[in-house]
Design a protein around this motif. Structure first.
Motif, PDB file in Angstrom:
ATOM      1  N   LEU A  18      64.880  41.076  24.886  1.00  0.00           N
ATOM      2  CA  LEU A  18      64.923  39.942  25.407  1.00  0.00           C
ATOM      3  C   LEU A  18      63.323  40.001  25.096  1.00  0.00           C
ATOM      4  N   GLU A  46      65.941  32.812  26.907  1.00  0.00           N
ATOM      5  CA  GLU A  46      66.262  34.613  27.457  1.00  0.00           C
ATOM      6  C   GLU A  46      67.889  34.246  27.946  1.00  0.00           C
ATOM      7  N   SER A  50      70.999  35.861  26.311  1.00  0.00           N
ATOM      8  CA  SER A  50      71.991  37.188  26.996  1.00  0.00           C
ATOM      9  C   SER A  50      73.351  36.856  26.741  1.00  0.00           C
TER      10      SER A  50
END
Length: 95
Positions: A18, A46, A50
């Motif tokens: 990330l 991010e 994820s």
């Protein structure tokens, strides 16, 4: 099939790095909002990455579990077949 699964796993796990979204002090020229917007977008990206990584890992785990169940079932069927062959084999062929 194993090669494909391993390749997918490596790609999925390696893309999981990330980006770090550091807070940057705002300046009056931006109206003290420009960096907040950039940081918010960075954090949103991010989070999206994820979530995508978790979905890929979940899919890989499910596929791996299915392959393991299939392999276990094949082993059991093979054992049953061997037992059945031993039953039907004439006694003079037995070791």
């Amino acid at each position: 099939m194993r090669t494909l699964l391993a390749t997918v796993a490596v790609v999925a796990l390696s893309s999981g790095a990330l980006a770090y979204c550091p807070p940057v002090p705002d300046i009056a020229k931006d109206g003290y909002q420009g960096n907040d917007l950039q940081r918010t977008l960075c954090l949103q990206n991010e989070l999206a990455q994820s979530a995508q990584d978790r979905a890929i890992r979940s899919e890989i785990d499910a596929t791996l579990s299915k392959l393991q169940r299939d392999l276990q079932q094949q082993k059991m069927l093979q054992q049953q077949l061997q037992i059945e062959l031993m039953r039907t084999k004439p006694s003079y062929l037995l070791p």
